[in-house]
Design an enzyme around this catalytic site. Structure first.
Site, PDB file in Angstrom:
ATOM      1  N   PHE A  33       3.206  -7.747   3.035  1.00 54.57           N
ATOM      2  CA  PHE A  33       2.302  -8.050   1.919  1.00 54.57           C
ATOM      3  C   PHE A  33       2.692  -9.350   1.218  1.00 54.57           C
ATOM      4  O   PHE A  33       2.746  -9.431  -0.021  1.00 54.57           O
ATOM      5  CB  PHE A  33       2.292  -6.919   0.885  1.00 54.57           C
ATOM      6  CG  PHE A  33       1.611  -5.646   1.304  1.00 54.57           C
ATOM      7  CD1 PHE A  33       0.855  -5.567   2.459  1.00 54.57           C
ATOM      8  CD2 PHE A  33       1.731  -4.505   0.521  1.00 54.57           C
ATOM      9  CE1 PHE A  33       0.228  -4.386   2.834  1.00 54.57           C
ATOM     10  CE2 PHE A  33       1.105  -3.321   0.879  1.00 54.57           C
ATOM     11  CZ  PHE A  33       0.354  -3.254   2.032  1.00 54.57           C
TER      12      PHE A  33
ATOM     13  N   LYS B 162      -7.708   2.862   3.285  1.00 51.91           N
ATOM     14  CA  LYS B 162      -7.345   2.460   4.644  1.00 51.91           C
ATOM     15  C   LYS B 162      -6.170   3.294   5.123  1.00 51.91           C
ATOM     16  O   LYS B 162      -5.143   3.383   4.446  1.00 51.91           O
ATOM     17  CB  LYS B 162      -6.977   0.967   4.689  1.00 51.91           C
ATOM     18  CG  LYS B 162      -6.728   0.443   6.109  1.00 51.91           C
ATOM     19  CD  LYS B 162      -6.654  -1.068   6.129  1.00 51.91           C
ATOM     20  CE  LYS B 162      -6.534  -1.585   7.565  1.00 51.91           C
ATOM     21  NZ  LYS B 162      -6.562  -3.058   7.610  1.00 51.91           N
TER      22      LYS B 162
ATOM     23  N   ASN C 226       3.749  -7.430  13.618  1.00 52.45           N
ATOM     24  CA  ASN C 226       4.011  -8.147  12.373  1.00 52.45           C
ATOM     25  C   ASN C 226       4.779  -7.256  11.406  1.00 52.45           C
ATOM     26  O   ASN C 226       4.611  -6.039  11.384  1.00 52.45           O
ATOM     27  CB  ASN C 226       2.699  -8.635  11.743  1.00 52.45           C
ATOM     28  CG  ASN C 226       2.139  -7.662  10.725  1.00 52.45           C
ATOM     29  OD1 ASN C 226       2.565  -7.637   9.570  1.00 52.45           O
ATOM     30  ND2 ASN C 226       1.189  -6.833  11.167  1.00 52.45           N
TER      31      ASN C 226
ATOM     32  N   SER D 124       0.132   0.406   5.479  1.00 54.63           N
ATOM     33  CA  SER D 124       0.968  -0.600   6.128  1.00 54.63           C
ATOM     34  C   SER D 124       2.356  -0.026   6.371  1.00 54.63           C
ATOM     35  O   SER D 124       2.928   0.636   5.504  1.00 54.63           O
ATOM     36  CB  SER D 124       1.097  -1.847   5.259  1.00 54.63           C
ATOM     37  OG  SER D 124       2.085  -2.718   5.776  1.00 54.63           O
TER      38      SER D 124
ATOM     39  N   ASN E  88      -5.066   0.996  10.360  1.00 55.56           N
ATOM     40  CA  ASN E  88      -4.082  -0.065  10.184  1.00 55.56           C
ATOM     41  C   ASN E  88      -3.284  -0.225  11.481  1.00 55.56           C
ATOM     42  O   ASN E  88      -3.663   0.314  12.522  1.00 55.56           O
ATOM     43  CB  ASN E  88      -3.164   0.278   8.999  1.00 55.56           C
ATOM     44  CG  ASN E  88      -2.692  -0.953   8.247  1.00 55.56           C
ATOM     45  OD1 ASN E  88      -2.294  -1.937   8.862  1.00 55.56           O
ATOM     46  ND2 ASN E  88      -2.730  -0.888   6.927  1.00 55.56           N
TER      47      ASN E  88
ATOM     48  N   ASN F 250       5.000  -1.820   6.620  1.00 55.22           N
ATOM     49  CA  ASN F 250       5.977  -2.863   6.281  1.00 55.22           C
ATOM     50  C   ASN F 250       6.404  -2.885   4.820  1.00 55.22           C
ATOM     51  O   ASN F 250       7.145  -3.768   4.406  1.00 55.22           O
ATOM     52  CB  ASN F 250       5.411  -4.231   6.675  1.00 55.22           C
ATOM     53  CG  ASN F 250       5.140  -4.325   8.163  1.00 55.22           C
ATOM     54  OD1 ASN F 250       5.952  -3.874   8.963  1.00 55.22           O
ATOM     55  ND2 ASN F 250       4.004  -4.882   8.537  1.00 55.22           N
ATOM     56  N   THR F 251       5.927  -1.924   4.038  1.00 55.90           N
ATOM     57  CA  THR F 251       6.384  -1.761   2.655  1.00 55.90           C
ATOM     58  C   THR F 251       7.046  -0.397   2.546  1.00 55.90           C
ATOM     59  O   THR F 251       6.388   0.621   2.785  1.00 55.90           O
ATOM     60  CB  THR F 251       5.210  -1.853   1.661  1.00 55.90           C
ATOM     61  OG1 THR F 251       4.657  -3.174   1.721  1.00 55.90           O
ATOM     62  CG2 THR F 251       5.679  -1.573   0.245  1.00 55.90           C
TER      63      THR F 251
END
Length: 345
Positions: free
Chosen positions: A118, A215, A114, A181, A244, A183-184
């Site tokens: 966010f 996390k 994915n 994450s 994560n 993805n940021t």
């Protein structure tokens, strides 16, 4: 029945659309007055409860952040047997996330890639809803996961997190700072100790009495995991969530062309199990016994959950296998833990 439905129907749908259909069905459980009846069917039959963070968890197994980004299905997920629901990741500024498609199944691996980014409607929009949930009797433990808004520069991250903390910490049973994450842009750089220490210090102060966890990513080196664990204890945090999603694409069964076509993003699911267990063991080796360690990554069966608990996890979370196992997954985990607990006596 669900495996047939998954193979014949869901695999023909875009993964994100399939998720929204399932999500809508879960939301309907409390609206139709079915929560109590369904929960009677899915809850543990033996005492699996865990006391940690000053809270009682009916089951050690909960749903990880990412499934319910805006806190819209907490009661339905609790009815399905999850002992806690971690909503989010929520950000101070509402954001649509990355362009679609951004969710991809790797079916031979029971995995997902994915790059959602966010996507959420923001902390302020979620607050009234979470306020109502907080006062519902019999609800699951409510965790709230917060992250950096994409429009916020990394150098301004602390104030961004504090906006979310001030809004959401009073509504959470526990609060999670997500710095992991992939993805940021720039987010994982916040795991560097010189940036992480002031961030966690500021959020802890703003969170006041709400238990605070951080996390972390599975792609950290062992040394980095140990350093962050030590920092979390030093700062008086209440726990760590590990882990994560991963950027690794090693040892996958899915055809390489399919993996390449999916592109960038975090990988979750069964391939993450080994590293997640390693990180759990590392953390537990250096933190106090009463420090809460939540293990997530590659969990599928009751035996997987029991293995994490035996390795020192206080609680265990899952997400990806939910997509593959269906709505009775938490029930299956709880019943399996019941059998394992009974058999151990």
């Amino acid at each position: 029945m669900y495996p047939l439905f998954f193979s014949l129907i869901l695999t023909r749908l875009d993964p994100e659309r399939a998720h929204h259909l399932a999500f809508s069905a879960i939301q309907m459980l409390p609206r139709l007055g079915l929560s109590r009846a369904v929960h009677h069917f899915t809850r543990p039959r033996t005492d699996l409860s865990v006391s940690t963070l000053g809270l009682r968890f009916e089951s050690p197994f909960g749903v990880a952040a990412g499934f319910d980004k805006d806190g819209e299905a907490v009661l339905g997920l609790g009815a399905l047997g999850f002992g806690h629901v971690e909503v989010g990741t929520l950000t101070a500024v509402a954001q649509p996330g990355n362009p679609r498609p951004r969710l991809f199944r790797l079916i031979p691996d029971h995995a997902v890639i994915n790059r959602m980014g966010f996507n959420n409607r923001g902390a302020a929009a979620a607050a009234p809803r979470l306020t109502r949930i907080r006062h519902v009797a019999g609800r699951p433990v409510l965790g709230i996961n917060i992250g950096k808004s994409r429009v916020t520069a990394v150098d301004d991250a602390i104030e961004d997190y504090l906006v979310s903390t001030r809004l959401l910490a009073p509504l959470a049973d526990y609060l999670v700072v997500n710095v992991s994450s992939p993805n940021t842009p720039g987010l994982r750089g916040l795991q560097e100790l010189d940036r992480l220490a002031p961030l966690l210090t500021a959020v802890k102060e703003a969170a006041a009495s709400t238990p605070l966890l951080v996390k972390i990513a599975p792609d950290l080196s062992d040394e980095e995991v140990l350093r962050i664990s030590g920092l979390a204890v030093e700062l008086g945090l209440d726990g760590i969530i590990a882990t994560n999603t991963t950027l690794s694409r090693e040892n996958l069964k899915t055809e390489s062309a399919v993996v390449t076509a999916a592109g960038a993003g975090g990988l979750s699911g069964a391939p993450l199990a080994g590293r997640s267990l390693e990180v759990l063991t590392l953390i537990r080796s250096v933190v106090p016994g009463d420090f809460c360690v939540v293990s997530v990554g590659g969990v599928d069966t009751a035996e997987d959950v029991a293995e994490r608990l035996a390795a020192g996890a206080t609680l265990v979370q899952g997400y990806t296998a939910f997509l593959y196992r269906g709505p009775l997954w938490a029930r299956r985990i709880n019943r399996g833990l019941d059998r394992l607990r009974t058999g151990a006596r």
